[in-house]
Enzyme design. Sequence first.
Site, PDB file in Angstrom:
ATOM      1  N   GLN A   1      -3.862   3.389   1.614  1.00 17.30           N
ATOM      2  CA  GLN A   1      -4.227   3.350   2.838  1.00 17.30           C
ATOM      3  C   GLN A   1      -4.951   5.017   2.885  1.00 17.30           C
ATOM      4  OE1 GLN A   1      -1.051   2.089   5.983  1.00 17.30           O
ATOM      5  NE2 GLN A   1      -2.784   0.591   6.148  1.00 17.30           N
TER       6      GLN A   1
ATOM      7  N   HIS B   1       3.742   7.220   3.572  1.00 17.84           N
ATOM      8  CA  HIS B   1       4.730   6.230   3.527  1.00 17.84           C
ATOM      9  C   HIS B   1       4.252   5.497   2.992  1.00 17.84           C
ATOM     10  CE1 HIS B   1       1.307   4.515   6.480  1.00 17.84           C
ATOM     11  NE2 HIS B   1       1.801   3.274   4.972  1.00 17.84           N
TER      12      HIS B   1
ATOM     13  N   GLU C   1       7.312   0.724   5.049  1.00 17.95           N
ATOM     14  CA  GLU C   1       6.676  -0.199   6.182  1.00 17.95           C
ATOM     15  C   GLU C   1       6.591  -1.816   5.373  1.00 17.95           C
ATOM     16  OE1 GLU C   1       2.666   0.118   6.303  1.00 17.95           O
ATOM     17  OE2 GLU C   1       2.144  -1.420   7.465  1.00 17.95           O
TER      18      GLU C   1
ATOM     19  N   GLU D   1      -8.608   4.521   9.671  1.00 19.20           N
ATOM     20  CA  GLU D   1      -8.201   4.218   8.314  1.00 19.20           C
ATOM     21  C   GLU D   1      -9.101   3.536   7.412  1.00 19.20           C
ATOM     22  OE1 GLU D   1      -4.548   0.782   8.951  1.00 19.20           O
ATOM     23  OE2 GLU D   1      -6.522  -0.146   7.522  1.00 19.20           O
TER      24      GLU D   1
ATOM     25  N   HIS E   1       0.506  -1.136  -0.348  1.00 14.93           N
ATOM     26  CA  HIS E   1       0.029  -0.127   0.463  1.00 14.93           C
ATOM     27  C   HIS E   1       0.898   1.275   0.129  1.00 14.93           C
ATOM     28  CE1 HIS E   1       0.288  -1.138   4.723  1.00 14.93           C
ATOM     29  NE2 HIS E   1       0.554   0.358   4.741  1.00 14.93           N
TER      30      HIS E   1
HETATM   31  C1  V0V Z   1       8.734  11.806  10.080  1.00 13.23           C
HETATM   32  N1  V0V Z   1      10.091  11.924   9.272  1.00 13.23           N
HETATM   33  C2  V0V Z   1       9.487  11.575   7.875  1.00 13.23           C
HETATM   34  C3  V0V Z   1       8.233  11.062   8.344  1.00 13.23           C
HETATM   35  N2  V0V Z   1       8.274  11.016   9.785  1.00 13.23           N
HETATM   36  N3  V0V Z   1       9.812  11.748   7.020  1.00 13.23           N
HETATM   37  C4  V0V Z   1       9.697  11.053   5.922  1.00 13.23           C
HETATM   38  N4  V0V Z   1       8.093  10.255   5.589  1.00 13.23           N
HETATM   39  C5  V0V Z   1       7.318  10.330   7.176  1.00 13.23           C
HETATM   40  N5  V0V Z   1       6.812   9.857   6.995  1.00 13.23           N
HETATM   41  C6  V0V Z   1      11.408  12.987   9.733  1.00 13.23           C
HETATM   42  C7  V0V Z   1      11.035  14.567   9.783  1.00 13.23           C
HETATM   43  O1  V0V Z   1      10.481  14.741   8.921  1.00 13.23           O
HETATM   44  C8  V0V Z   1      12.009  14.608  10.671  1.00 13.23           C
HETATM   45  O2  V0V Z   1      13.219  15.001   9.930  1.00 13.23           O
HETATM   46  C9  V0V Z   1      12.621  13.249  11.397  1.00 13.23           C
HETATM   47  O3  V0V Z   1      11.685  12.280  10.701  1.00 13.23           O
HETATM   48  C10 V0V Z   1      12.077  12.760  12.713  1.00 13.23           C
HETATM   49  O4  V0V Z   1      10.864  12.996  12.665  1.00 13.23           O
HETATM   50  P1  V0V Z   1       9.770  13.600  14.111  1.00 13.23           P
HETATM   51  O5  V0V Z   1       9.173  14.654  13.571  1.00 13.23           O
HETATM   52  O6  V0V Z   1      10.660  13.875  15.139  1.00 13.23           O
HETATM   53  O7  V0V Z   1       9.529  11.783  14.961  1.00 13.23           O
HETATM   54  P2  V0V Z   1       9.194  10.988  15.427  1.00 13.23           P
HETATM   55  O8  V0V Z   1      10.530  11.262  15.391  1.00 13.23           O
HETATM   56  O9  V0V Z   1       9.127  11.212  16.824  1.00 13.23           O
HETATM   57  O10 V0V Z   1       9.208  10.030  14.684  1.00 13.23           O
HETATM   58  C11 V0V Z   1       9.750  10.151  13.406  1.00 13.23           C
HETATM   59  C12 V0V Z   1       9.061   8.299  13.686  1.00 13.23           C
HETATM   60  C13 V0V Z   1       7.782   7.751  13.643  1.00 13.23           C
HETATM   61  C14 V0V Z   1       9.144   7.427  11.812  1.00 13.23           C
HETATM   62  C15 V0V Z   1      10.165   7.035  14.094  1.00 13.23           C
HETATM   63  O11 V0V Z   1       7.321   8.142  13.034  1.00 13.23           O
HETATM   64  C16 V0V Z   1       6.597   6.321  13.887  1.00 13.23           C
HETATM   65  O12 V0V Z   1       7.877   5.869  13.913  1.00 13.23           O
HETATM   66  N6  V0V Z   1       6.748   6.002  12.483  1.00 13.23           N
HETATM   67  C17 V0V Z   1       6.185   4.399  12.370  1.00 13.23           C
HETATM   68  C18 V0V Z   1       4.369   4.647  12.898  1.00 13.23           C
HETATM   69  C19 V0V Z   1       3.383   5.256  11.744  1.00 13.23           C
HETATM   70  O13 V0V Z   1       4.008   6.130  11.355  1.00 13.23           O
HETATM   71  N7  V0V Z   1       1.838   4.987  12.354  1.00 13.23           N
HETATM   72  C20 V0V Z   1       1.345   5.437  10.815  1.00 13.23           C
HETATM   73  C21 V0V Z   1       0.863   5.009   9.962  1.00 13.23           C
HETATM   74  P3  V0V Z   1      13.601  16.977  10.221  1.00 13.23           P
HETATM   75  O14 V0V Z   1      12.775  17.302  10.498  1.00 13.23           O
HETATM   76  O15 V0V Z   1      14.761  16.275  11.888  1.00 13.23           O
HETATM   77  O16 V0V Z   1      14.621  16.371   9.194  1.00 13.23           O
HETATM   78  S1  V0V Z   1       0.396   3.191  10.635  1.00 13.23           S
HETATM   79  C22 V0V Z   1       0.108   2.181   9.554  1.00 13.23           C
HETATM   80  O17 V0V Z   1       0.288   2.507   8.621  1.00 13.23           O
HETATM   81  C23 V0V Z   1      -0.759   0.833   9.665  1.00 13.23           C
HETATM   82  C24 V0V Z   1      -1.884   0.747  10.988  1.00 13.23           C
HETATM   83  C25 V0V Z   1      -1.133  -0.513   8.336  1.00 13.23           C
HETATM   84  O18 V0V Z   1      -0.325   0.241   7.281  1.00 13.23           O
HETATM   85  O19 V0V Z   1      -1.699  -1.194   9.013  1.00 13.23           O
HETATM   86 CO    CO Z   2       0.536   1.091   6.395  1.00  8.31          CO
END
Ligand code: V0V
Ligand code: CO
Length: 153
Positions: A60, A84, A134, A43, A7
């Site tokens: 998604q 993502h 992912e 979602e 996705h």
């Molecule tokens: C953050 N950054 C990204 C980003 N999110 N870059 C590209 N794409 C993204 N989506 C960058 C952000 O601009 C910062 O860069 C740096 O990473 C650190 O971000 P932050 O804002 O300080 O945030 P953090 O570090 O607290 O969290 C970032 C992470 C977090 C990636 C660790 O978002 C995470 O754990 N994501 C995984 C879970 C998730 O996204 N769940 C939602 C979808 P600069 O500014 O320092 O350069 S749930 C899903 O997909 C489901 C349920 C499914 O598929 O079934």
């Molecule tokens: Co997802």
Amino acid sequence: MLSRIDHIGIACFDLDATVAFYHDTYGFEVFHSEVNEEQGVLEAMLRINGTDDGGASYLQLLQPIRDDSPVGKWMAKNGEGVHHIAFGTADVDADAEAVRAKGVRVLYDTPRRGSMDSRITFLHPKDCHGVLTELVTAAPTPGGEEPRSPESH
Ligand code: V0V
Ligand code: CO
């Protein structure tokens, strides 16, 4: 082996309005929707096509349910848009370990619950040229395949 685009995750402010856009503009239907409390999202999965590994590819659509969730935080900076990409695999555990061994940060020690009871993990965007990535293994079904869309029966 990563065998398909599972996705593309798209962050939106208003899930119903975004679902309506994809329906009215392209004819895509909601295949499944749910709240994932742990991930902090409401979602909707829009099934776009089946794939030759027996799976499928989806859009998604994600509306955050908390401002401090990953999607909520990201939207505060970026607004709506592509959040993502997700690659599908038959074995997320093995593929996550293989990627980890190459020095890419895998965010979870063990995959967590994703949409439709899939198992998911994430790779840090800073290790993936700016793309939050992912890995996902679909839930097994009694027939051994993913759930099929109503129109494919
Ligand atoms: C953050 N950054 C990204 C980003 N999110 N870059 C590209 N794409 C993204 N989506 C960058 C952000 O601009 C910062 O860069 C740096 O990473 C650190 O971000 P932050 O804002 O300080 O945030 P953090 O570090 O607290 O969290 C970032 C992470 C977090 C990636 C660790 O978002 C995470 O754990 N994501 C995984 C879970 C998730 O996204 N769940 C939602 C979808 P600069 O500014 O320092 O350069 S749930 C899903 O997909 C489901 C349920 C499914 O598929 O079934
Ligand atoms: Co997802």
